[in-house]
Design an enzyme around this catalytic site. Sequence first.
Site, PDB file in Angstrom:
ATOM      1  N   CYS A   1     -45.940 -59.438 -16.459  1.00 60.15           N
ATOM      2  CA  CYS A   1     -46.810 -59.484 -15.560  1.00 60.15           C
ATOM      3  C   CYS A   1     -46.244 -59.997 -14.445  1.00 60.15           C
ATOM      4  O   CYS A   1     -46.224 -61.373 -14.036  1.00 60.15           O
ATOM      5  CB  CYS A   1     -48.509 -60.774 -15.462  1.00 60.15           C
ATOM      6  SG  CYS A   1     -49.020 -60.798 -14.061  1.00 60.15           S
TER       7      CYS A   1
ATOM      8  N   MET B   1     -48.934 -54.577  -8.591  1.00 61.04           N
ATOM      9  CA  MET B   1     -48.564 -55.558  -9.653  1.00 61.04           C
ATOM     10  C   MET B   1     -47.198 -55.779  -9.597  1.00 61.04           C
ATOM     11  O   MET B   1     -46.432 -55.125  -9.233  1.00 61.04           O
ATOM     12  CB  MET B   1     -48.212 -54.329 -11.300  1.00 61.04           C
ATOM     13  CG  MET B   1     -49.471 -53.576 -11.242  1.00 61.04           C
ATOM     14  SD  MET B   1     -49.465 -51.996 -10.833  1.00 61.04           S
ATOM     15  CE  MET B   1     -48.999 -51.303 -11.559  1.00 61.04           C
TER      16      MET B   1
END
Length: 396
Positions: free
Chosen positions: A104, A318
Amino acid sequence: MAHAPQIRIPATYMRGGTSKGVFFRLQDLPEAARVPGAARDALLLRVIGSPDPYGKQIDGMGGATSSTSKTVIVSKSSKADHDVDYLFGQVAIDRAFVDWSGNCGNLSAAVGPFAISNGLIEPDRVPDDGVATVRIWQANIGKTIIAHVPITNGVVEETGDFELDGVSFPAAKVQLDFMDPAGEEDGTSGAMFPTGNLVDDLNVPSIGTFKVTMINAGIPTIFLNADAIGYKGTELQVAINSDPKALAMFETIRAHGAVRMGLIKHIDEIASREHTPKIAFVARPADYMASSGEPVAAEDVDLLVRAMSMGKLHHAMMGTAAVAIATAAAIPGTLVSLAAGGEARNAVRFGHPSGTLRVGAEASLADGQWKVAKAIMSRSARVLMEGWVRAPADTL
């Protein structure tokens, strides 16, 4: 009737970029959860509140979106020349599954601050005032991230005037350098372009054949042209997330792309890889209204990008996909580069549903192969809550 008591585990709830999640020090987890396996997954699922057939994660710390159903485990690094090891777990919302296949990028911004504040960095590495450099080993994909964390009076700076579209309030800026971001450990190919091509024709039975750029940088990502799938690149979440046919189309294309990238052998295996690969669509600049109600002008961006995460259109972008965008934009001939005008560039500003983001990458061509030394992105991070998280003892 006997009841199972709850255990409490030291934890920190943090925002990093446009995501938030529950952070743990490895040493604070129950012994059975300090190693990969069923016990660790069961604990993290229970902490976040999954699986939840209602899709709300009411009985846990999750926020019922891909951006808020996340966990992080940090420990002192076992790797030379690194400070900490960082492991990311993307928790599914409606089923009992934790995806460990990728990183992430947004929560990467919180790893350095968390490590400093929780005693995982030697005190002599942290200045009284200035910037602390934290070398992070991203254990999911086997890559180095360097975080530049602002420090004031010997503690992590969290408040500031850095504004990030997709986040309501300003905060202190954390610069991230994603070193040598191409390739990943769990894929069958470490190449930046797994097929060897900047653009491929991807045949998806019953849907069509699409021009795609499939790149493995930051996170494996499949890029399509917006107009090839009936979009303009200006769409907000409701336009896609309220359309079951569109969501099914994206997932089918993602599955066939994953096979072509060598990430899975058969499209049926895509259910075990909700987090990777990502799928995104690009378009030339255009005016649109961001989800905040603020206008984004075509002249303020180099291209438009919309990306899917965990089966839904992401509300912003993201962080790892931003690395893929930066890398692809730096290489003339990719769909991302073509949407941005086609010329070589070391930085790009793109429009996403919440606004804009600027990212950069250093790319070079050597012996016929593209290499990227690093991708650079600025995010912010902030502690939201710290103390203990609780879970029923019989979870483990």
